[in-house]
Scaffold this motif. Structure first.
Motif, PDB file in Angstrom:
ATOM      1  N   UNK A  39      23.187  -5.052 -10.808  1.00  0.00           N
ATOM      2  CA  UNK A  39      23.296  -6.436 -11.297  1.00  0.00           C
ATOM      3  C   UNK A  39      21.765  -7.226 -11.367  1.00  0.00           C
ATOM      4  N   UNK A  40      21.998  -8.119 -11.930  1.00  0.00           N
ATOM      5  CA  UNK A  40      20.644  -9.045 -12.335  1.00  0.00           C
ATOM      6  C   UNK A  40      20.275  -9.605 -10.788  1.00  0.00           C
ATOM      7  N   UNK A  41      19.128  -9.457 -10.446  1.00  0.00           N
ATOM      8  CA  UNK A  41      18.303  -9.839  -9.156  1.00  0.00           C
ATOM      9  C   UNK A  41      18.705  -9.009  -8.173  1.00  0.00           C
ATOM     10  N   UNK A  42      19.211  -7.636  -8.400  1.00  0.00           N
ATOM     11  CA  UNK A  42      19.420  -6.259  -7.598  1.00  0.00           C
ATOM     12  C   UNK A  42      18.343  -5.400  -8.060  1.00  0.00           C
ATOM     13  N   UNK A  43      17.673  -4.810  -6.953  1.00  0.00           N
ATOM     14  CA  UNK A  43      16.878  -3.847  -7.119  1.00  0.00           C
ATOM     15  C   UNK A  43      17.196  -2.806  -6.311  1.00  0.00           C
ATOM     16  N   UNK A  44      16.647  -1.292  -6.933  1.00  0.00           N
ATOM     17  CA  UNK A  44      16.482  -0.139  -5.964  1.00  0.00           C
ATOM     18  C   UNK A  44      15.108  -0.057  -5.591  1.00  0.00           C
ATOM     19  N   UNK A  45      14.574   0.118  -4.355  1.00  0.00           N
ATOM     20  CA  UNK A  45      13.485   0.492  -4.046  1.00  0.00           C
ATOM     21  C   UNK A  45      13.191   1.929  -3.670  1.00  0.00           C
ATOM     22  N   UNK A  46      12.460   2.854  -4.280  1.00  0.00           N
ATOM     23  CA  UNK A  46      12.719   4.215  -4.103  1.00  0.00           C
ATOM     24  C   UNK A  46      11.371   4.555  -3.270  1.00  0.00           C
ATOM     25  N   UNK A  47      11.455   5.338  -2.324  1.00  0.00           N
ATOM     26  CA  UNK A  47      10.389   5.838  -1.378  1.00  0.00           C
ATOM     27  C   UNK A  47      10.358   7.250  -1.216  1.00  0.00           C
ATOM     28  N   UNK A  87       0.718  -1.309  -0.052  1.00  0.00           N
ATOM     29  CA  UNK A  87       0.094   0.033   0.169  1.00  0.00           C
ATOM     30  C   UNK A  87       0.691   1.332  -0.088  1.00  0.00           C
ATOM     31  N   UNK A  88       2.034   1.441   0.296  1.00  0.00           N
ATOM     32  CA  UNK A  88       2.970   2.533   0.555  1.00  0.00           C
ATOM     33  C   UNK A  88       3.338   2.919  -0.718  1.00  0.00           C
ATOM     34  N   UNK A  89       3.402   4.046  -1.211  1.00  0.00           N
ATOM     35  CA  UNK A  89       4.283   4.421  -2.283  1.00  0.00           C
ATOM     36  C   UNK A  89       5.826   3.960  -2.444  1.00  0.00           C
ATOM     37  N   UNK A  90       6.134   3.237  -3.361  1.00  0.00           N
ATOM     38  CA  UNK A  90       7.372   2.799  -3.610  1.00  0.00           C
ATOM     39  C   UNK A  90       7.515   2.429  -5.058  1.00  0.00           C
ATOM     40  N   UNK A 150      11.015 -10.756   6.041  1.00  0.00           N
ATOM     41  CA  UNK A 150      11.696  -9.504   5.454  1.00  0.00           C
ATOM     42  C   UNK A 150      11.143  -8.325   5.567  1.00  0.00           C
ATOM     43  N   UNK A 151      12.017  -7.150   5.311  1.00  0.00           N
ATOM     44  CA  UNK A 151      11.571  -6.102   5.462  1.00  0.00           C
ATOM     45  C   UNK A 151      10.509  -5.542   4.431  1.00  0.00           C
ATOM     46  N   UNK A 152       9.756  -4.459   4.434  1.00  0.00           N
ATOM     47  CA  UNK A 152       8.866  -4.097   3.415  1.00  0.00           C
ATOM     48  C   UNK A 152       9.264  -3.855   1.948  1.00  0.00           C
ATOM     49  N   UNK A 153      10.697  -3.790   2.034  1.00  0.00           N
ATOM     50  CA  UNK A 153      11.199  -3.492   0.756  1.00  0.00           C
ATOM     51  C   UNK A 153      11.445  -4.735  -0.066  1.00  0.00           C
ATOM     52  N   UNK A 154      11.885  -5.604   0.649  1.00  0.00           N
ATOM     53  CA  UNK A 154      12.105  -7.199   0.038  1.00  0.00           C
ATOM     54  C   UNK A 154      10.727  -7.714  -0.218  1.00  0.00           C
ATOM     55  N   UNK A 155       9.637  -7.350   0.542  1.00  0.00           N
ATOM     56  CA  UNK A 155       8.322  -7.871   0.152  1.00  0.00           C
ATOM     57  C   UNK A 155       8.044  -7.356  -0.992  1.00  0.00           C
ATOM     58  N   UNK A 156       8.238  -5.842  -1.122  1.00  0.00           N
ATOM     59  CA  UNK A 156       7.663  -5.039  -2.258  1.00  0.00           C
ATOM     60  C   UNK A 156       8.265  -5.798  -3.647  1.00  0.00           C
TER      61      UNK A 156
END
Length: 121
Positions: free
Chosen positions: A36-44, A21-24, A71-77
């Motif tokens: 790298x592959x399988x790496x992500x940036x989560x911008x909040x 539900x949060x903006x990410x 997991x944290x909300x970023x990993x879950x996102x």
């Protein structure tokens, strides 16, 4: 591809709800070339965090200091956005952040009443 952090049986935690539900915004190597592959940036609105799906890590304070089981909300996102972890069918679709999965080639998935999953539209 590593398996998404599962919720404990029968539970849908606060972090999972926030992840939906949060903006990410989730960016991968296609949209942010420094990854790298399988790496992500989560911008909040409050920060930008790096999630490594293979190592199952995030550099946010919650992951570093509390290390929650699911997991944290970023990993879950990331897991929800990539369709690795299906969204429970009972979730109010109107409450889901409209950016979920927007910048990724994979699509979020939602559980159906018959136990299957389908692409979230």
């Amino acid at each position: 591809m590593s398996e998404a952090a599962p919720a404990p049986a029968g539970r849908f935690g606060k972090r999972a709800a926030k992840a939906l539900t949060e903006s990410m915004t989730v960016l991968d190597e296609r949209t942010f070339g420094d990854l790298h592959a399988e790496e992500f940036l989560v911008v909040t609105p409050t920060g930008t965090y790096r999630v490594d799906a293979i190592a199952e890590t995030c550099d946010c304070p919650d992951a570093l200091h509390r290390a929650p089981d699911e997991g944290c909300k970023h990993r879950l996102r990331v897991a929800f956005a990539r369709g690795e972890r299906p969204i429970p069918g009972w979730v109010d679709r109107e409450a889901i952040d409209e950016q979920l999965g927007q910048h990724l080639s994979a699509s979020p998935r939602i559980a159906t009443a018959d136990g299957r999953t389908e692409v979230l539209d």
